[in-house]
Design a protein around this motif. Structure first.
Motif, mmCIF file in Angstrom:
data_model
loop_
_atom_site.group_PDB
_atom_site.id
_atom_site.type_symbol
_atom_site.label_atom_id
_atom_site.label_comp_id
_atom_site.label_asym_id
_atom_site.label_seq_id
_atom_site.Cartn_x
_atom_site.Cartn_y
_atom_site.Cartn_z
ATOM 1 N N MET A 1 0.841 -1.469 0.164
ATOM 2 C CA MET A 1 -0.037 -0.146 0.194
ATOM 3 C C MET A 1 0.978 1.548 0.288
ATOM 4 S SD MET A 1 -2.908 0.966 2.559
ATOM 5 C CE MET A 1 -4.042 2.350 2.591
ATOM 6 N N ASP A 2 0.461 2.881 -0.610
ATOM 7 C CA ASP A 2 1.046 3.257 -0.446
ATOM 8 C C ASP A 2 1.539 3.718 0.894
ATOM 9 O OD1 ASP A 2 2.054 6.077 -1.754
ATOM 10 O OD2 ASP A 2 0.718 6.936 -0.835
ATOM 11 N N PRO A 3 2.696 5.171 0.992
ATOM 12 C CA PRO A 3 2.959 5.038 2.781
ATOM 13 C C PRO A 3 2.081 6.298 2.676
ATOM 14 C CG PRO A 3 4.884 4.545 1.480
ATOM 15 C CD PRO A 3 3.412 4.251 0.262
ATOM 16 N N ALA A 5 -1.085 6.955 1.712
ATOM 17 C CA ALA A 5 -2.224 6.277 2.177
ATOM 18 C C ALA A 5 -2.477 5.646 3.120
ATOM 19 C CB ALA A 5 -2.298 5.141 0.703
ATOM 20 N N LYS A 6 -1.654 5.170 3.433
ATOM 21 C CA LYS A 6 -1.590 4.037 4.970
ATOM 22 C C LYS A 6 -1.809 5.262 6.011
ATOM 23 C CE LYS A 6 0.740 -0.047 5.168
ATOM 24 N NZ LYS A 6 2.446 -1.130 5.413
ATOM 25 N N VAL A 7 -1.137 6.158 6.307
ATOM 26 C CA VAL A 7 -0.456 6.743 7.010
ATOM 27 C C VAL A 7 -2.014 7.773 7.206
ATOM 28 C CG1 VAL A 7 0.514 8.672 8.082
ATOM 29 C CG2 VAL A 7 1.846 7.252 7.024
ATOM 30 N N LYS A 8 -2.564 8.239 6.494
ATOM 31 C CA LYS A 8 -3.866 8.169 6.639
ATOM 32 C C LYS A 8 -5.170 7.487 7.019
ATOM 33 C CE LYS A 8 -3.515 12.014 2.389
ATOM 34 N NZ LYS A 8 -3.513 12.717 1.622
ATOM 35 N N ILE A 9 -4.726 6.412 6.909
ATOM 36 C CA ILE A 9 -6.011 5.460 7.534
ATOM 37 C C ILE A 9 -5.502 5.262 8.836
ATOM 38 C CG2 ILE A 9 -6.622 2.548 7.523
ATOM 39 C CD1 ILE A 9 -5.895 2.955 4.166
ATOM 40 N N LEU A 50 6.135 3.577 11.465
ATOM 41 C CA LEU A 50 7.575 3.687 11.199
ATOM 42 C C LEU A 50 7.342 2.402 9.550
ATOM 43 C CD1 LEU A 50 7.790 2.772 14.772
ATOM 44 C CD2 LEU A 50 8.684 4.432 13.512
ATOM 45 N N SER A 51 7.459 1.960 9.214
ATOM 46 C CA SER A 51 7.229 1.226 8.177
ATOM 47 C C SER A 51 7.468 2.231 7.156
ATOM 48 C CB SER A 51 6.649 -0.253 8.311
ATOM 49 O OG SER A 51 5.215 -0.312 7.802
ATOM 50 N N SER A 52 5.922 2.901 6.583
ATOM 51 C CA SER A 52 5.754 4.268 6.176
ATOM 52 C C SER A 52 6.752 5.249 6.304
ATOM 53 C CB SER A 52 4.449 4.791 6.163
ATOM 54 O OG SER A 52 3.497 3.927 6.438
ATOM 55 N N TRP A 53 7.303 5.216 7.124
ATOM 56 C CA TRP A 53 8.325 6.580 7.107
ATOM 57 C C TRP A 53 9.770 5.785 6.767
ATOM 58 C CZ3 TRP A 53 12.855 7.193 9.024
ATOM 59 C CH2 TRP A 53 13.508 7.939 9.396
ATOM 60 N N THR A 54 9.591 4.228 6.540
ATOM 61 C CA THR A 54 11.648 3.867 6.556
ATOM 62 C C THR A 54 10.669 3.836 4.581
ATOM 63 O OG1 THR A 54 11.458 2.409 8.243
ATOM 64 C CG2 THR A 54 12.859 1.726 6.492
ATOM 65 N N ARG A 55 10.067 3.484 4.089
ATOM 66 C CA ARG A 55 10.200 3.821 2.716
ATOM 67 C C ARG A 55 9.972 4.589 2.133
ATOM 68 N NH1 ARG A 55 4.345 0.449 1.012
ATOM 69 N NH2 ARG A 55 4.780 1.319 -0.938
ATOM 70 N N LEU A 56 9.492 5.506 2.364
ATOM 71 C CA LEU A 56 9.782 7.423 2.227
ATOM 72 C C LEU A 56 11.020 7.139 2.459
ATOM 73 C CD1 LEU A 56 6.597 8.889 4.209
ATOM 74 C CD2 LEU A 56 6.985 8.617 1.237
ATOM 75 N N THR A 62 11.254 13.799 1.001
ATOM 76 C CA THR A 62 11.385 14.634 2.101
ATOM 77 C C THR A 62 10.052 15.045 3.445
ATOM 78 O OG1 THR A 62 13.552 15.102 1.291
ATOM 79 C CG2 THR A 62 12.542 16.103 3.462
ATOM 80 N N ARG A 63 8.737 15.727 1.700
ATOM 81 C CA ARG A 63 8.044 15.822 3.058
ATOM 82 C C ARG A 63 6.692 14.831 3.171
ATOM 83 N NH1 ARG A 63 2.896 16.380 0.018
ATOM 84 N NH2 ARG A 63 1.640 18.186 1.120
ATOM 85 N N GLY A 64 6.734 14.108 2.933
ATOM 86 C CA GLY A 64 6.492 12.407 2.918
ATOM 87 C C GLY A 64 6.794 12.141 4.189
ATOM 88 N N MET A 65 8.027 12.210 3.813
ATOM 89 C CA MET A 65 8.763 11.956 5.569
ATOM 90 C C MET A 65 8.703 12.569 6.867
ATOM 91 S SD MET A 65 12.809 10.603 4.158
ATOM 92 C CE MET A 65 13.135 11.077 5.513
ATOM 93 N N THR A 66 8.074 14.061 6.752
ATOM 94 C CA THR A 66 7.609 14.937 7.684
ATOM 95 C C THR A 66 6.267 14.286 8.501
ATOM 96 O OG1 THR A 66 9.189 16.352 6.640
ATOM 97 C CG2 THR A 66 7.241 17.134 8.225
ATOM 98 N N ILE A 67 4.883 14.633 7.523
ATOM 99 C CA ILE A 67 4.134 14.447 7.596
ATOM 100 C C ILE A 67 4.334 12.687 8.563
ATOM 101 C CG2 ILE A 67 1.500 13.065 6.868
ATOM 102 C CD1 ILE A 67 2.195 15.113 4.025
ATOM 103 N N VAL A 68 4.421 12.015 8.426
ATOM 104 C CA VAL A 68 4.877 10.778 9.113
ATOM 105 C C VAL A 68 5.071 10.669 10.025
ATOM 106 C CG1 VAL A 68 5.182 8.055 9.013
ATOM 107 C CG2 VAL A 68 4.936 9.087 6.703
ATOM 108 N N ALA A 69 6.887 11.358 10.147
ATOM 109 C CA ALA A 69 7.195 11.890 11.403
ATOM 110 C C ALA A 69 6.460 12.586 12.487
ATOM 111 C CB ALA A 69 8.702 12.726 11.400
ATOM 112 N N ASN A 70 5.826 13.313 12.228
ATOM 113 C CA ASN A 70 4.370 14.214 12.963
ATOM 114 C C ASN A 70 3.583 13.383 13.553
ATOM 115 O OD1 ASN A 70 6.003 16.046 12.623
ATOM 116 N ND2 ASN A 70 4.305 17.637 11.295
ATOM 117 N N ALA A 71 3.144 12.002 12.445
ATOM 118 C CA ALA A 71 2.195 10.767 13.226
ATOM 119 C C ALA A 71 2.624 10.019 14.401
ATOM 120 C CB ALA A 71 1.295 10.481 12.024
#
Length: 701
Positions: A1-3, A5-9, A50-56, A62-71
């Motif tokens: 799954m797209d990282p 999209a997974k974070v949003k869920i 955390l797995s989503s952040w690793t993939r990003l 970088t933008r996606g990593m920031t979003i996931v890091a905040n989550a």
């Protein structure tokens, strides 16, 4: 799954759960199952983020990593809440999340994005790990039930977190852990046992996580080494080992042995440690598990620090004396403070103290005799008692005690080494006397499996430690061991293992030149040669010839050639008779169509010529009764070749071998006819045939 999209869920689930008040659930004692499920859900959410952040990170988004890091950071309070829960099962459910979070922080540290907030979280996790590592005050240490086993597994997971914390921020972890340890040890009298046990345990664990804390020149690590040494000094001098709880003293001993190198640098602390091992804190503790563990750890401690033990050896031996006593079975039961397995460690410890001490060989021998003579005396007592005991259970207990007597004696031999041999320490006589006594057990018709197993173990140790001194005893022992078909399967692996070391030791001894005029030395050499051939004979006649045939090709051939040498070149008719008997048995086993590869060729090139060469030598006296017996065996050996190879053998004699002895065709035919007749006629024929050939043969040989 797209990282993303997974974070949003995951975030949508988190929002719903927060709004419903589920994530703020405090619960009641009856809600354990729900809390475990909720903790598992939080773990799944966290690891997904955390797995989503690793993939990003891998895709450098970088933008996606920031979003996931905040989550991720938004979930840390949940992680800490569940990780610190009083219920270990709830805490364990988020350990994976915690471990992955620490890996995430390591990645941040590698790009210098590890900040103050992260450091605060690390410190909080460290505090939780230390706190959760503590035993519950109600823990019953008298036995290990399912809950205790579960807690030990949980501790292993916490240790993994501690290791990861140290790899992430060693300075912080070391500083906080050190403060906890020092504070606890300095006021141990006022604290419960579980806090003391944890402090000592984490002192142990620091040695695991501080890289190369011994022997490195790195300044930062060197400072930590110094601080660990200070903590160890405090551990010994604080008196915490006298607290009394089983868990505390066990961890004290484990930690002391973990840092054995330090006490080599600070030998002034050794007496206090030895005292703890030897008094009611260790070997005389009321708890059998503590006594057992102390026996093993004392052995390790003394082995490593043996060069510092000379001043304490006599004192330690005196304090161990009653613990080394072999209790005789009374009404089928033996009563001792330490178990038989524990005694093995204590006997080895005593021997290490004796052998490594700066004593003269005479003193070492005296110490060793005082250690082992009582064992041999009790063995002899039991050796006499066993045949007169009718009760089967009591016989079994007596045999177990005899087995143990051999085992402890054998165990003491581990104190010797290539540098500190039995010979250089003047201790050969002690072990040979014990061997003579133990061999008496092989003649008993009772409890053979138990007793013979112990004798085999002792023989193996003696072959390793004594070599030539034990050689005269070995064939006798092997013959006794091989008499019982019931135990041959157990004997074969043992004989296979020691076979080549034994053979090598014999021929190393035989290769040493001796004075031809030294008759006692000549007699000893002759006895050694005979013993060796009797040993080989015992193997091939006991249906375990695979001991020889499974050796390497080179070793197998070497053994065969030693038998040929004994048959031909040793002017000893007793040994020659044995050698021809061995060769005959080998022909029976391997000389047929389905025999060993290469053996038939060896038979024609070596065994058959030996049957001629030996009787044709000038030293082969046909007027001597023993020589006639050797001749008979050589004749039987040739008859066996004929039985196995038939016409092929006769053709070989006529066309290949007999011509080399310059025998005319008429005599060849006569010889082959005699060979094909019955055994008795052939033997009588040889007595007339050989003298006629000798004159010619002497020139050829």
């Amino acid at each position: 799954m797209d990282p993303i999209a997974k974070v949003k869920i995951v975030e949508s689930y988190a929002t719903i759960l927060k709004q419903a008040g589920v994530l703020n659930f405090t619960g009641s004692p009856d809600d354990e199952d729900f809390m475990v499920k909720l903790s598992t859900l939080v773990n799944t959410m966290g690891t997904a983020l955390l797995s989503s952040w690793t993939r990003l990170q891998k895709s450098k988004d970088t933008r996606g990593m920031t979003i996931v890091a905040n989550a991720i950071h938004d979930k840390i309070e949940l992680l800490l809440k569940f990780l610190s829960n009083d219920d270990d099962e709830v805490s364990q459910a988020v350990v994976e999340f915690a471990r992955e979070y620490l890996q995430f922080l390591k990645n941040k540290a590698s790009v210098k994005a590890y900040g103050t907030a992260d450091s605060s979280n690390v410190e909080r996790i460290l505090y939780i790990v230390i706190n959760k590592y503590k035993y519950d005050l109600s823990t019953d240490f008298s036995y290990q039930d399912e809950d205790e086993a579960y807690f030990q597994e949980y501790r292993k997971l916490l240790k993994v977190l501690f290791d990861n914390l140290a790899m992430l921020d060693l300075d912080l972890v070391f500083s906080q852990t050190k403060n906890m340890i020092a504070s606890t040890l300095n006021r141990w009298q006022t604290l419960p046992y579980n806090e003391l046990e944890v402090a000592i345990t984490f002192l142990y664990l620091l040695g695991e996580v501080v890289p190369n804390c011994h022997g490195t020149s790195d300044g930062n690590i060197s400072d930590k080494k110094t601080e660990i040494n200070e903590m160890l000094h405090l551990l010994i001098t604080s008196g915490v080992s006298r607290q009394g709880h089983k868990a505390v003293i066990l961890q004290f001993f484990e930690t002391v042995v973990r840092y054995e190198k330090y006490f080599g640098q600070e030998p002034v602390l050794i007496p206090e440690i030895l005292a703890a091992f030897l008094d009611d804190r260790g070997l005389r503790n009321s708890d059998p598990h503590v006594r057992s563990r102390a026996s093993y750890l004392l052995s390790r401690f003394i082995k490593y620090l043996k060069t510092h033990m000379s001043n304490y050896t006599e004192g330690i031996l005196k304090q161990l004396q009653d613990l080394l006593d072999l209790a005789l079975p009374v009404n089928g039961i033996s009563h001792t403070l330490v178990s038989p397995d524990d005694q093995l460690y204590l006997y080895e410890t005593a021997a290490v103290l004796i052998v490594s001490g700066s004593f003269s060989p005479e003193t070492k021998q005296a110490f060793l005799k005082s250690l082992l003579l009582p064992v041999a005396e009790k063995f002899q007592l039991l050796l006499q008692k066993l045949p007169t005991t009718s009760d089967e259970l009591q016989r079994r207990e007596i045999a177990k005690c005899m087995n143990h007597a051999i085992a402890v004696t054998s165990r003491t031999s581990k104190a010797f080494s290539n540098q500190q041999t039995m010979q250089t320490n003047g201790c050969v006589e002690v072990y040979l006397q014990a061997l003579q006594i133990f061999l008496g057990a092989l003649n008993l018709p009772y409890e053979q499996t138990t007793l013979q197993s112990a004798v085999r173990q002792y023989l193996h140790r003696m072959v390793v430690c004594l070599e030539s001194e034990v050689l005269p005893y070995f064939p006798i022992a092997a013959e006794q061991l091989l008499k019982s078909s019931d135990i041959q399967k157990k004997v074969v692996p043992f004989v296979q293992e020691i076979f080549m070391p034994f053979v090598t030791a014999i021929f190393n001894t035989l290769s040493v030149p001796i004075d031809e005029n030294d008759q006692p030395a000549q007699n000893e050499r002759q006895q050694l040669q005979r013993s060796y051939f009797l040993f080989i004979a015992a193997i091939v006649t006991s249906n375990i010839a695979e001991v020889i045939s499974t050796q390497s090709v080179q070793n197998f051939r070497q053994v065969l050639l030693t038998v040929i040498q004994g048959a031909v070149h040793f002017p000893d008719p007793v040994a020659q008779k044995t050698c021809f008997s061995i060769l005959r048995k080998m022909v029976e086993l391997w000389g047929g169509a389905d025999g060993l590869d290469g053996f038939v060729e060896f038979m024609y090139h070596n065994i058959v010529p030996a049957c001629f060469m030996a009787p044709l030598k000038e030293t082969f006296d046909l007027n001597d009764a023993q020589t006639i017996l050797a001749l008979s065996e050589s004749a039987l050996c040739l008859r066996t070749v004929l039985d196995k190879r038939g016409v092929e053998f006769v053709t070989f004699l006529k066309t290949s071998y007999l011509p080399t002895l310059r025998i005319n065709p008429e005599k060849m035919d006569e010889y082959c006819r005699a060979l094909s007749s019955d055994s008795k006629a052939f033997k009588n024929y040889l007595k007339f045939f050989l003298p006629k050939c000798k004159d010619v043969a002497v020139k050829l040989l």
